[in-house]
Scaffold this motif. Structure first.
Motif, PDB file in Angstrom:
ATOM      1  N   VAL A  51      30.041   4.543  -4.288  1.00 13.20           N
ATOM      2  CA  VAL A  51      30.781   5.663  -4.853  1.00 13.20           C
ATOM      3  C   VAL A  51      29.854   6.346  -5.842  1.00 13.20           C
ATOM      4  O   VAL A  51      29.270   5.690  -6.711  1.00 13.20           O
ATOM      5  CB  VAL A  51      32.060   5.195  -5.577  1.00 13.20           C
ATOM      6  N   VAL A  52      29.696   7.668  -5.697  1.00 10.99           N
ATOM      7  CA  VAL A  52      28.857   8.433  -6.612  1.00 10.99           C
ATOM      8  C   VAL A  52      29.732   9.401  -7.389  1.00 10.99           C
ATOM      9  O   VAL A  52      30.413  10.237  -6.795  1.00 10.99           O
ATOM     10  CB  VAL A  52      27.748   9.206  -5.856  1.00 10.99           C
ATOM     11  N   PHE A  53      29.724   9.259  -8.708  1.00 10.33           N
ATOM     12  CA  PHE A  53      30.430  10.176  -9.601  1.00 10.33           C
ATOM     13  C   PHE A  53      29.441  11.243 -10.048  1.00 10.33           C
ATOM     14  O   PHE A  53      28.315  10.915 -10.420  1.00 10.33           O
ATOM     15  CB  PHE A  53      30.918   9.445 -10.853  1.00 10.33           C
ATOM     16  N   VAL A  54      29.859  12.487 -10.014  1.00 12.79           N
ATOM     17  CA  VAL A  54      29.006  13.575 -10.475  1.00 12.79           C
ATOM     18  C   VAL A  54      29.803  14.385 -11.490  1.00 12.79           C
ATOM     19  O   VAL A  54      30.843  14.953 -11.161  1.00 12.79           O
ATOM     20  CB  VAL A  54      28.548  14.493  -9.314  1.00 12.79           C
ATOM     21  N   ALA A  55      29.309  14.406 -12.716  1.00  3.52           N
ATOM     22  CA  ALA A  55      29.995  15.148 -13.771  1.00  3.52           C
ATOM     23  C   ALA A  55      29.788  16.641 -13.564  1.00  3.52           C
ATOM     24  O   ALA A  55      28.762  17.069 -13.033  1.00  3.52           O
ATOM     25  CB  ALA A  55      29.452  14.721 -15.128  1.00  3.52           C
ATOM     26  N   GLY A  56      30.747  17.403 -13.977  1.00  4.59           N
ATOM     27  CA  GLY A  56      30.633  18.855 -13.900  1.00  4.59           C
ATOM     28  C   GLY A  56      29.665  19.394 -14.942  1.00  4.59           C
ATOM     29  O   GLY A  56      29.106  18.660 -15.750  1.00  4.59           O
ATOM     30  N   PHE A  57      29.481  20.671 -14.927  1.00  6.60           N
ATOM     31  CA  PHE A  57      28.571  21.340 -15.852  1.00  6.60           C
ATOM     32  C   PHE A  57      29.065  21.151 -17.280  1.00  6.60           C
ATOM     33  O   PHE A  57      30.234  21.350 -17.575  1.00  6.60           O
ATOM     34  CB  PHE A  57      28.499  22.835 -15.499  1.00  6.60           C
ATOM     35  N   GLY A  58      28.178  20.737 -18.174  1.00  7.89           N
ATOM     36  CA  GLY A  58      28.522  20.597 -19.582  1.00  7.89           C
ATOM     37  C   GLY A  58      28.943  19.202 -19.994  1.00  7.89           C
ATOM     38  O   GLY A  58      29.408  19.012 -21.111  1.00  7.89           O
ATOM     39  N   CYS A  59      28.826  18.215 -19.127  1.00  6.75           N
ATOM     40  CA  CYS A  59      29.189  16.840 -19.504  1.00  6.75           C
ATOM     41  C   CYS A  59      28.210  15.883 -18.840  1.00  6.75           C
ATOM     42  O   CYS A  59      27.206  16.308 -18.304  1.00  6.75           O
ATOM     43  CB  CYS A  59      30.639  16.536 -19.145  1.00  6.75           C
ATOM     44  N   GLY A  60      28.511  14.602 -18.880  1.00  7.53           N
ATOM     45  CA  GLY A  60      27.541  13.653 -18.354  1.00  7.53           C
ATOM     46  C   GLY A  60      28.169  12.402 -17.786  1.00  7.53           C
ATOM     47  O   GLY A  60      29.392  12.237 -17.753  1.00  7.53           O
ATOM     48  N   SER A  61      27.297  11.506 -17.371  1.00  5.99           N
ATOM     49  CA  SER A  61      27.717  10.272 -16.705  1.00  5.99           C
ATOM     50  C   SER A  61      28.570   9.388 -17.598  1.00  5.99           C
ATOM     51  O   SER A  61      29.366   8.597 -17.096  1.00  5.99           O
ATOM     52  CB  SER A  61      26.488   9.505 -16.221  1.00  5.99           C
ATOM     53  N   PHE A  62      28.435   9.531 -18.913  1.00  8.69           N
ATOM     54  CA  PHE A  62      29.205   8.682 -19.824  1.00  8.69           C
ATOM     55  C   PHE A  62      30.710   8.867 -19.662  1.00  8.69           C
ATOM     56  O   PHE A  62      31.489   8.027 -20.086  1.00  8.69           O
ATOM     57  CB  PHE A  62      28.802   8.917 -21.285  1.00  8.69           C
ATOM     58  N   HIS A  63      31.132   9.934 -19.026  1.00  4.66           N
ATOM     59  CA  HIS A  63      32.562  10.167 -18.797  1.00  4.66           C
ATOM     60  C   HIS A  63      33.159   9.153 -17.816  1.00  4.66           C
ATOM     61  O   HIS A  63      34.376   9.047 -17.720  1.00  4.66           O
ATOM     62  CB  HIS A  63      32.801  11.577 -18.248  1.00  4.66           C
ATOM     63  N   ALA A  81      26.820   6.999 -11.428  1.00  5.81           N
ATOM     64  CA  ALA A  81      27.182   8.254 -12.089  1.00  5.81           C
ATOM     65  C   ALA A  81      25.877   8.957 -12.431  1.00  5.81           C
ATOM     66  O   ALA A  81      25.040   8.418 -13.154  1.00  5.81           O
ATOM     67  CB  ALA A  81      27.999   8.004 -13.341  1.00  5.81           C
ATOM     68  N   MET A  82      25.681  10.142 -11.889  1.00  4.52           N
ATOM     69  CA  MET A  82      24.433  10.877 -12.050  1.00  4.52           C
ATOM     70  C   MET A  82      24.652  12.095 -12.927  1.00  4.52           C
ATOM     71  O   MET A  82      25.622  12.826 -12.768  1.00  4.52           O
ATOM     72  CB  MET A  82      23.925  11.327 -10.679  1.00  4.52           C
ATOM     73  N   ASP A  83      23.719  12.303 -13.862  1.00  2.00           N
ATOM     74  CA  ASP A  83      23.710  13.531 -14.654  1.00  2.00           C
ATOM     75  C   ASP A  83      22.918  14.583 -13.890  1.00  2.00           C
ATOM     76  O   ASP A  83      21.788  14.309 -13.462  1.00  2.00           O
ATOM     77  CB  ASP A  83      23.043  13.300 -16.012  1.00  2.00           C
ATOM     78  N   ILE A  84      23.502  15.749 -13.713  1.00  2.00           N
ATOM     79  CA  ILE A  84      22.730  16.808 -13.066  1.00  2.00           C
ATOM     80  C   ILE A  84      21.636  17.269 -14.029  1.00  2.00           C
ATOM     81  O   ILE A  84      21.740  17.087 -15.238  1.00  2.00           O
ATOM     82  CB  ILE A  84      23.621  17.991 -12.599  1.00  2.00           C
ATOM     83  N   VAL A  85      20.568  17.831 -13.499  1.00  2.00           N
ATOM     84  CA  VAL A  85      19.447  18.279 -14.316  1.00  2.00           C
ATOM     85  C   VAL A  85      19.955  19.218 -15.407  1.00  2.00           C
ATOM     86  O   VAL A  85      20.700  20.149 -15.140  1.00  2.00           O
ATOM     87  CB  VAL A  85      18.381  18.980 -13.448  1.00  2.00           C
ATOM     88  N   GLY A  86      19.572  18.909 -16.640  1.00  2.30           N
ATOM     89  CA  GLY A  86      19.970  19.732 -17.776  1.00  2.30           C
ATOM     90  C   GLY A  86      21.282  19.326 -18.413  1.00  2.30           C
ATOM     91  O   GLY A  86      21.720  19.950 -19.373  1.00  2.30           O
ATOM     92  N   GLN A  87      21.913  18.263 -17.927  1.00  3.59           N
ATOM     93  CA  GLN A  87      23.196  17.820 -18.469  1.00  3.59           C
ATOM     94  C   GLN A  87      23.108  16.345 -18.843  1.00  3.59           C
ATOM     95  O   GLN A  87      22.265  15.607 -18.347  1.00  3.59           O
ATOM     96  CB  GLN A  87      24.312  18.031 -17.438  1.00  3.59           C
ATOM     97  N   GLY A  88      24.042  15.897 -19.692  1.00  7.43           N
ATOM     98  CA  GLY A  88      24.070  14.497 -20.094  1.00  7.43           C
ATOM     99  C   GLY A  88      22.735  14.051 -20.658  1.00  7.43           C
ATOM    100  O   GLY A  88      22.112  14.764 -21.449  1.00  7.43           O
TER     101      GLY A  88
END
Length: 132
Positions: A51-63, A81-88
């Protein structure tokens, strides 16, 4: 405002290199001691699901700390849980050196596909990693 939840002891914080960027991700794997505790008495056999969790723009994997821990334990799955580039924790990024990367859905889809191919699928191969 409350601080983000702390990662559990079973959560592992790591970085993966995507293009020129150090991308942060966290992983929780099912414990071999606890097995599946999904409430129906069934213990799946065979390979684990991912299962891969991807946070939306403006947040991070810690959610996702609490969700990942519970899901790994109860459903017997590997969680990422992956942080997109520039986030988290994948922040900051030098905007003058983006290497063709853009902040849009197409860039995020490409990053997610590469993460699944290079990290998640590699973890599925027991010979690919010997640090677990």
């Amino acid at each position: 405002s409350a601080p983000p939840p702390s990662p559990s002891s079973s959560s592992r914080s790591r970085f993966w290199r995507h293009r020129k960027f150090d991308v942060h991700y966290e992983t929780v794997k099912p414990s071999p001691e606890t097995g599946c505790k999904n409430g129906n008495g069934l213990t799946p056999s065979g390979p684990h699901a991912d299962v891969v969790f991807v946070a939306g723009f403006g947040c991070g994997s810690f959610h996702f700390h609490r969700n990942m821990e519970s899901l790994a334990r109860r459903a017997n799955v590997r969680c990422y849980a992956m942080d997109i580039v520039g986030q988290g924790k994948s922040w900051p990024v030098n905007l003058d050196d983006m290497d063709g990367h853009t902040y849009n859905a197409e860039g995020w889809v490409h990053q997610l596909g590469a993460f699944i191919d290079e990290v998640v699928h590699a973890d599925a191969d027991p010979d690919a990693n010997d640090d677990d």
